[in-house]
Design a protein around this motif. Structure first.
Motif, mmCIF file in Angstrom:
data_model
loop_
_atom_site.group_PDB
_atom_site.id
_atom_site.type_symbol
_atom_site.label_atom_id
_atom_site.label_comp_id
_atom_site.label_asym_id
_atom_site.label_seq_id
_atom_site.Cartn_x
_atom_site.Cartn_y
_atom_site.Cartn_z
ATOM 1 N N HIS A 4 -13.627 -43.695 -20.547
ATOM 2 C CA HIS A 4 -13.673 -42.880 -19.343
ATOM 3 C C HIS A 4 -12.247 -42.418 -19.043
ATOM 4 C CE1 HIS A 4 -17.534 -44.939 -18.855
ATOM 5 N NE2 HIS A 4 -17.882 -43.991 -17.988
ATOM 6 N N ILE A 5 -12.145 -41.305 -18.339
ATOM 7 C CA ILE A 5 -10.822 -40.827 -17.958
ATOM 8 C C ILE A 5 -10.665 -40.910 -16.445
ATOM 9 C CG2 ILE A 5 -11.574 -38.406 -17.843
ATOM 10 C CD1 ILE A 5 -8.722 -37.654 -18.838
ATOM 11 N N ASP A 6 -9.525 -41.392 -16.002
ATOM 12 C CA ASP A 6 -9.183 -41.427 -14.581
ATOM 13 C C ASP A 6 -8.326 -40.210 -14.268
ATOM 14 O OD1 ASP A 6 -10.446 -43.917 -14.359
ATOM 15 O OD2 ASP A 6 -8.606 -44.999 -14.854
ATOM 16 N N VAL A 31 -3.041 -26.326 -16.213
ATOM 17 C CA VAL A 31 -2.124 -27.013 -15.296
ATOM 18 C C VAL A 31 -1.554 -28.212 -16.046
ATOM 19 C CG1 VAL A 31 -1.840 -28.129 -13.050
ATOM 20 C CG2 VAL A 31 -3.495 -26.252 -13.315
ATOM 21 N N LYS A 32 -0.405 -27.986 -16.670
ATOM 22 C CA LYS A 32 0.186 -29.014 -17.535
ATOM 23 C C LYS A 32 0.642 -30.240 -16.756
ATOM 24 C CE LYS A 32 1.672 -25.660 -21.024
ATOM 25 N NZ LYS A 32 0.837 -24.581 -20.463
ATOM 26 N N GLU A 33 0.864 -30.082 -15.440
ATOM 27 C CA GLU A 33 1.359 -31.198 -14.630
ATOM 28 C C GLU A 33 0.282 -32.229 -14.301
ATOM 29 O OE1 GLU A 33 3.763 -27.507 -13.896
ATOM 30 O OE2 GLU A 33 1.623 -28.000 -13.870
ATOM 31 N N LEU A 34 -0.970 -31.884 -14.495
ATOM 32 C CA LEU A 34 -2.046 -32.824 -14.188
ATOM 33 C C LEU A 34 -2.018 -33.999 -15.152
ATOM 34 C CD1 LEU A 34 -5.038 -30.420 -13.474
ATOM 35 C CD2 LEU A 34 -3.860 -31.879 -11.818
ATOM 36 N N ARG A 35 -2.186 -35.198 -14.618
ATOM 37 C CA ARG A 35 -2.145 -36.404 -15.436
ATOM 38 C C ARG A 35 -3.506 -37.083 -15.463
ATOM 39 N NH1 ARG A 35 1.725 -34.135 -16.771
ATOM 40 N NH2 ARG A 35 3.896 -34.851 -16.843
ATOM 41 N N GLY A 36 -3.807 -37.698 -16.593
ATOM 42 C CA GLY A 36 -5.051 -38.438 -16.751
ATOM 43 C C GLY A 36 -4.795 -39.722 -17.515
ATOM 44 N N ARG A 37 -5.691 -40.665 -17.344
ATOM 45 C CA ARG A 37 -5.552 -41.985 -17.968
ATOM 46 C C ARG A 37 -6.878 -42.337 -18.631
ATOM 47 N NH1 ARG A 37 -6.127 -47.348 -15.955
ATOM 48 N NH2 ARG A 37 -4.593 -48.804 -16.814
ATOM 49 N N ILE A 38 -6.885 -42.413 -19.953
ATOM 50 C CA ILE A 38 -8.106 -42.681 -20.703
ATOM 51 C C ILE A 38 -8.194 -44.166 -21.020
ATOM 52 C CG2 ILE A 38 -9.372 -42.226 -22.839
ATOM 53 C CD1 ILE A 38 -8.042 -39.452 -22.859
ATOM 54 N N VAL A 39 -9.246 -44.806 -20.498
ATOM 55 C CA VAL A 39 -9.463 -46.242 -20.675
ATOM 56 C C VAL A 39 -10.708 -46.440 -21.526
ATOM 57 C CG1 VAL A 39 -9.820 -48.445 -19.520
ATOM 58 C CG2 VAL A 39 -8.427 -46.683 -18.408
ATOM 59 N N GLU A 71 0.693 -37.946 -23.901
ATOM 60 C CA GLU A 71 2.041 -38.273 -23.446
ATOM 61 C C GLU A 71 2.505 -39.634 -23.958
ATOM 62 O OE1 GLU A 71 3.916 -36.227 -21.915
ATOM 63 O OE2 GLU A 71 2.538 -34.697 -21.183
ATOM 64 N N LYS A 72 1.566 -40.579 -23.997
ATOM 65 C CA LYS A 72 1.974 -41.951 -24.327
ATOM 66 C C LYS A 72 0.747 -42.821 -24.548
ATOM 67 C CE LYS A 72 4.840 -45.692 -22.364
ATOM 68 N NZ LYS A 72 5.588 -46.149 -21.165
ATOM 69 N N ILE A 73 0.894 -43.847 -25.365
ATOM 70 C CA ILE A 73 -0.138 -44.871 -25.502
ATOM 71 C C ILE A 73 0.419 -46.176 -24.942
ATOM 72 C CG2 ILE A 73 -1.628 -46.170 -27.066
ATOM 73 C CD1 ILE A 73 -1.404 -43.889 -29.057
ATOM 74 N N GLU A 74 -0.254 -46.724 -23.962
ATOM 75 C CA GLU A 74 0.158 -47.999 -23.379
ATOM 76 C C GLU A 74 -0.796 -49.089 -23.852
ATOM 77 O OE1 GLU A 74 0.236 -47.573 -19.141
ATOM 78 O OE2 GLU A 74 2.268 -46.736 -19.130
ATOM 79 N N TYR A 75 -0.254 -50.246 -24.162
ATOM 80 C CA TYR A 75 -1.074 -51.373 -24.583
ATOM 81 C C TYR A 75 -1.135 -52.365 -23.433
ATOM 82 C CZ TYR A 75 -0.789 -49.190 -29.120
ATOM 83 O OH TYR A 75 -0.881 -48.275 -30.150
ATOM 84 N N THR A 76 -2.318 -52.515 -22.849
ATOM 85 C CA THR A 76 -2.506 -53.260 -21.610
ATOM 86 C C THR A 76 -3.603 -54.305 -21.783
ATOM 87 O OG1 THR A 76 -4.258 -51.881 -20.679
ATOM 88 C CG2 THR A 76 -1.985 -51.085 -20.436
ATOM 89 N N GLU A 77 -3.914 -54.996 -20.689
ATOM 90 C CA GLU A 77 -5.022 -55.950 -20.700
ATOM 91 C C GLU A 77 -6.359 -55.241 -20.898
ATOM 92 O OE1 GLU A 77 -4.828 -58.166 -17.121
ATOM 93 O OE2 GLU A 77 -3.024 -59.299 -17.692
ATOM 94 N N GLU A 78 -6.391 -53.933 -20.628
ATOM 95 C CA GLU A 78 -7.591 -53.128 -20.846
ATOM 96 C C GLU A 78 -7.620 -52.538 -22.251
ATOM 97 O OE1 GLU A 78 -8.743 -50.968 -16.794
ATOM 98 O OE2 GLU A 78 -6.637 -50.631 -17.302
#
Length: 225
Positions: free
Chosen positions: A6-8, A24-32, A103-110
């Motif tokens: 899902h994307i936030d 709108v390049k400034e819009l940010r999203g977070r794919i979990v 932009e980036k890949i973060e490695y998290t608890e999710e």
């Protein structure tokens, strides 16, 4: 098909979302990723790509009642075009396609979380698949754009009182201004007395449009629909 993620995003409603990804390049999203797909191995090598394709599910669409002809909003909502000549959500299979910047890949608890920009998706949109964007085959400079070219250069001047804009975090202000500048109204709306609201980042941004100027007159907490 299986939902893999899902994307936030900052959009809680369809209204106001840019009509295409990348506008709108400034819009940010977070794919979990969903739990079954939270594997670091599944995204190995993805960090080497600047852009990715997202295959996702339109929400709130009845696939049993699709139409072969639709009315694209940018054509004033009166001209009919074949559904397969548009990107309308009202199609036999409610599948969307977006190209976003990774932009980036973060490695998290999710598990691995993909941070993207330029997304045109509603918050919590289900994602079916992710593929790398390949410039040498996916880009076709000079390709014809049919009727979609009409109105592409339509922008509004935005008047947003500073005290209202300051309600938003600094990193979200440019994205919001650009969303409004793109003119979120359907192409057939031209009533200057009509009021609109864009649900963005927890607020309802209320505005009206006079001639070519979008005037924000109120910002209140978004309470849902």
């Amino acid at each position: 098909m299986k939902i893999i993620a899902h994307i936030d995003t900052d959009f809680e409603e369809k209204f106001g979302i840019p009509r295409q990804s990348g506008l709108v390049k400034e819009l940010r999203g977070r794919i979990v990723f969903e739990e079954a797909y939270r594997s670091a191995e599944a995204v190995r090598g993805l960090e080497g790509f600047d852009y990715i394709w997202l295959l996702w599910q339109f929400q709130g669409v009845d696939e049993d009642h699709w139409s072969p002809m639709v009315k694209p909003p940018r054509l004033g909502g009166k001209t009919r075009m074949g559904v397969f000549a548009t990107r309308s959500p009202f199609r036999p299979n409610a599948i969307g396609l977006s190209s976003v910047r990774l932009e980036k890949i973060e490695y998290t608890e999710e598990g691995p979380v993909l941070l993207v920009s330029g997304a045109d998706l509603k918050n919590r949109t289900p994602i079916y698949d992710i593929k790398p964007y390949l410039a040498y085959t996916d880009s076709h400079p000079g390709a014809r754009e049919g009727f979609a070219r009409r109105g592409r250069e339509h922008f509004l001047e935005v008047e947003f009182p500073a005290e209202l804009l300051e309600l938003f975090p600094k990193e979200k202000r440019e994205a919001l201004l650009e969303v409004l500048r793109q003119d979120p109204r359907p192409g057939y709306h031209d009533d200057e007395s009509r009021r609109y609201g864009v649900a963005f980042a927890g607020y309802d941004v209320r505005f009206r449009v006079k001639e070519n100027i979008l005037i924000v007159f109120e910002v209140v907490p978004f309470l849902g629909t």
